[in-house]
Write a protein that holds these residues in place. Structure first.
Motif, PDB file in Angstrom:
ATOM      1  N   TYR A 182       0.697  -1.100  -0.134  1.00  0.00           N
ATOM      2  CA  TYR A 182      -0.086   0.323   0.215  1.00  0.00           C
ATOM      3  C   TYR A 182       0.875   1.619   0.285  1.00  0.00           C
ATOM      4  N   GLN A 183       0.486   1.954  -1.009  1.00  0.00           N
ATOM      5  CA  GLN A 183       1.161   3.720  -0.745  1.00  0.00           C
ATOM      6  C   GLN A 183       0.578   4.559  -0.988  1.00  0.00           C
ATOM      7  N   ASN A 184       0.142   5.415   0.186  1.00  0.00           N
ATOM      8  CA  ASN A 184      -0.197   6.478   0.820  1.00  0.00           C
ATOM      9  C   ASN A 184       0.764   7.833   0.797  1.00  0.00           C
ATOM     10  N   PRO A 185      -0.109   9.029   0.735  1.00  0.00           N
ATOM     11  CA  PRO A 185       0.447  10.050   0.680  1.00  0.00           C
ATOM     12  C   PRO A 185       2.128  10.173   1.669  1.00  0.00           C
ATOM     13  N   LYS A 186       2.637  11.333   2.075  1.00  0.00           N
ATOM     14  CA  LYS A 186       3.132  11.537   3.265  1.00  0.00           C
ATOM     15  C   LYS A 186       3.148  12.833   3.560  1.00  0.00           C
ATOM     16  N   LEU A 187       3.394  12.660   5.289  1.00  0.00           N
ATOM     17  CA  LEU A 187       2.569  14.038   5.928  1.00  0.00           C
ATOM     18  C   LEU A 187       4.230  15.120   6.334  1.00  0.00           C
ATOM     19  N   VAL A 188       4.181  16.500   5.288  1.00  0.00           N
ATOM     20  CA  VAL A 188       5.009  17.621   5.502  1.00  0.00           C
ATOM     21  C   VAL A 188       4.880  18.134   7.058  1.00  0.00           C
ATOM     22  N   VAL A 189       5.941  18.360   8.256  1.00  0.00           N
ATOM     23  CA  VAL A 189       4.857  19.407   9.382  1.00  0.00           C
ATOM     24  C   VAL A 189       6.354  20.276   9.068  1.00  0.00           C
ATOM     25  N   GLY A 190       5.255  21.653   9.811  1.00  0.00           N
ATOM     26  CA  GLY A 190       6.259  23.256   9.895  1.00  0.00           C
ATOM     27  C   GLY A 190       5.622  24.193  10.353  1.00  0.00           C
ATOM     28  N   CYS A 191       6.531  25.018  10.881  1.00  0.00           N
ATOM     29  CA  CYS A 191       5.811  25.622  11.546  1.00  0.00           C
ATOM     30  C   CYS A 191       6.029  27.118  10.403  1.00  0.00           C
ATOM     31  N   LEU A 192       4.927  27.758  11.511  1.00  0.00           N
ATOM     32  CA  LEU A 192       4.732  29.726  11.135  1.00  0.00           C
ATOM     33  C   LEU A 192       5.515  29.989  12.123  1.00  0.00           C
ATOM     34  N   PRO A 193       6.514  30.868  12.257  1.00  0.00           N
ATOM     35  CA  PRO A 193       7.428  31.055  13.733  1.00  0.00           C
ATOM     36  C   PRO A 193       6.947  32.059  13.904  1.00  0.00           C
ATOM     37  N   VAL A 194       6.233  33.041  14.685  1.00  0.00           N
ATOM     38  CA  VAL A 194       6.115  34.167  14.685  1.00  0.00           C
ATOM     39  C   VAL A 194       7.274  34.682  16.158  1.00  0.00           C
ATOM     40  N   TYR A 195       6.923  36.073  15.725  1.00  0.00           N
ATOM     41  CA  TYR A 195       8.734  36.973  17.219  1.00  0.00           C
ATOM     42  C   TYR A 195       7.805  37.483  16.956  1.00  0.00           C
ATOM     43  N   GLU A 196       6.971  38.547  18.125  1.00  0.00           N
ATOM     44  CA  GLU A 196       6.003  39.338  18.358  1.00  0.00           C
ATOM     45  C   GLU A 196       5.289  40.125  17.146  1.00  0.00           C
ATOM     46  N   ASP A 197       5.851  41.174  15.977  1.00  0.00           N
ATOM     47  CA  ASP A 197       4.791  41.350  15.142  1.00  0.00           C
ATOM     48  C   ASP A 197       5.985  40.768  13.496  1.00  0.00           C
ATOM     49  N   LYS A 198       6.682  39.626  14.377  1.00  0.00           N
ATOM     50  CA  LYS A 198       7.459  39.511  12.507  1.00  0.00           C
ATOM     51  C   LYS A 198       7.177  37.779  12.346  1.00  0.00           C
ATOM     52  N   ILE A 199       7.388  37.294  11.404  1.00  0.00           N
ATOM     53  CA  ILE A 199       6.880  36.037  11.429  1.00  0.00           C
ATOM     54  C   ILE A 199       8.676  35.205  10.374  1.00  0.00           C
ATOM     55  N   LEU A 200       8.965  34.184  10.844  1.00  0.00           N
ATOM     56  CA  LEU A 200      10.017  33.772  10.721  1.00  0.00           C
ATOM     57  C   LEU A 200      10.243  32.792   9.655  1.00  0.00           C
ATOM     58  N   ILE A 201      10.675  33.401   8.216  1.00  0.00           N
ATOM     59  CA  ILE A 201      11.497  32.389   7.035  1.00  0.00           C
ATOM     60  C   ILE A 201      12.826  31.996   6.025  1.00  0.00           C
ATOM     61  N   CYS A 202      12.851  31.191   6.444  1.00  0.00           N
ATOM     62  CA  CYS A 202      14.495  30.412   6.058  1.00  0.00           C
ATOM     63  C   CYS A 202      14.635  30.914   4.605  1.00  0.00           C
ATOM     64  N   ARG A 203      15.510  31.121   4.179  1.00  0.00           N
ATOM     65  CA  ARG A 203      16.061  30.602   2.542  1.00  0.00           C
ATOM     66  C   ARG A 203      16.413  29.166   1.796  1.00  0.00           C
ATOM     67  N   ARG A 204      16.004  28.903   1.307  1.00  0.00           N
ATOM     68  CA  ARG A 204      16.455  27.434   0.843  1.00  0.00           C
ATOM     69  C   ARG A 204      17.869  27.355   0.359  1.00  0.00           C
ATOM     70  N   ALA A 205      18.638  26.264   0.893  1.00  0.00           N
ATOM     71  CA  ALA A 205      20.125  26.000   0.345  1.00  0.00           C
ATOM     72  C   ALA A 205      19.646  24.591   0.167  1.00  0.00           C
ATOM     73  N   ILE A 206      19.119  24.015   0.190  1.00  0.00           N
ATOM     74  CA  ILE A 206      18.837  22.694  -0.945  1.00  0.00           C
ATOM     75  C   ILE A 206      17.647  22.980  -1.357  1.00  0.00           C
ATOM     76  N   ALA A 207      18.471  21.980  -2.907  1.00  0.00           N
ATOM     77  CA  ALA A 207      17.154  21.519  -3.820  1.00  0.00           C
ATOM     78  C   ALA A 207      15.678  20.910  -3.556  1.00  0.00           C
ATOM     79  N   PRO A 208      14.630  21.181  -4.376  1.00  0.00           N
ATOM     80  CA  PRO A 208      14.213  21.936  -5.315  1.00  0.00           C
ATOM     81  C   PRO A 208      14.549  23.330  -4.565  1.00  0.00           C
TER      82      PRO A 208
END
Ligand SMILES: [Zn+2]
Length: 177
Positions: free
Chosen positions: A35-61
């Motif tokens: 049986y093959q089933n979908p994969k779960l991808v988990v992550g955060c929308l990290p906030v600090y005060e009124d700002k949001i933390l975002i990362c710039r990818r160093a990997i493909a894709p």
């Protein structure tokens, strides 16, 4: 699938098992149904005060584009643990999960994203090995045209629209943005 992961045989057929309604890889040697089933991808929308933390990818894709910290859920891990771990790995920062923020379906690639709203425990962060840059963005500075994935775009859009006042969980699907 070329080989059976149970017995190593290459005697695989892709057929509908008896009593089922869709085709599965079945081993004619050991009779295992794969049986093959979908994969779960988990992550955060990290906030600090009124700002949001975002990362710039160093990997493909999408090398060089911005994305919320997220990755595949590992075995023996809860979804919250996975989201916290991914944020630690990509941004070297500790977060506290507040609530499930959104569920985002990608049926064409068999993935489901869960993004948690999370708060940074302190304002310290740095690049993990999968990040070129990690930054706290004010709403007006979010790099909309340089985001890696639609899952992040959806999570950010909904957050900015409703902040923390939305009573439920946002549910979206690829191409319905
Ligand atoms: Zn087999």
């Amino acid at each position: 699938m070329n080989y059976c992961s149970n017995c190593g045989s290459n005697q695989l057929v892709f057929e509908i098992p008896e009593g089922d309604n869709r085709a599965r890889y079945m081993c004619q040697q050991c009779n295992t149904i794969h049986y093959q089933n979908p994969k779960l991808v988990v992550g955060c929308l990290p906030v600090y005060e009124d700002k949001i933390l975002i990362c710039r990818r160093a990997i493909a894709p999408c090398y060089g584009l911005w994305n919320l910290p997220a990755g595949y859920l590992e075995n023996e891990e809860t979804v919250e643990e996975g989201a916290i771990r991914e944020t630690w790995e990509e941004a070297n920062t500790q977060v506290e999960v507040i609530k499930l923020h959104c569920i985002y379906n990608l049926p064409h690639i068999n993935q489901v994203y869960l993004h948690f709203l999370a708060k940074l425990k302190n304002p310290y962060f740095s690049c993990g090995s999968e990040s070129l840059e990690v930054k706290l963005f004010e709403e007006k500075d979010i790099p909309w045209n340089h985001l890696a994935f639609s899952s992040s775009k959806f999570a950010l859009k909904k957050y900015i629209q409703f902040k923390e006042n939305f009573p439920g969980v946002h549910i979206g699907t690829f191409n319905e943005l």
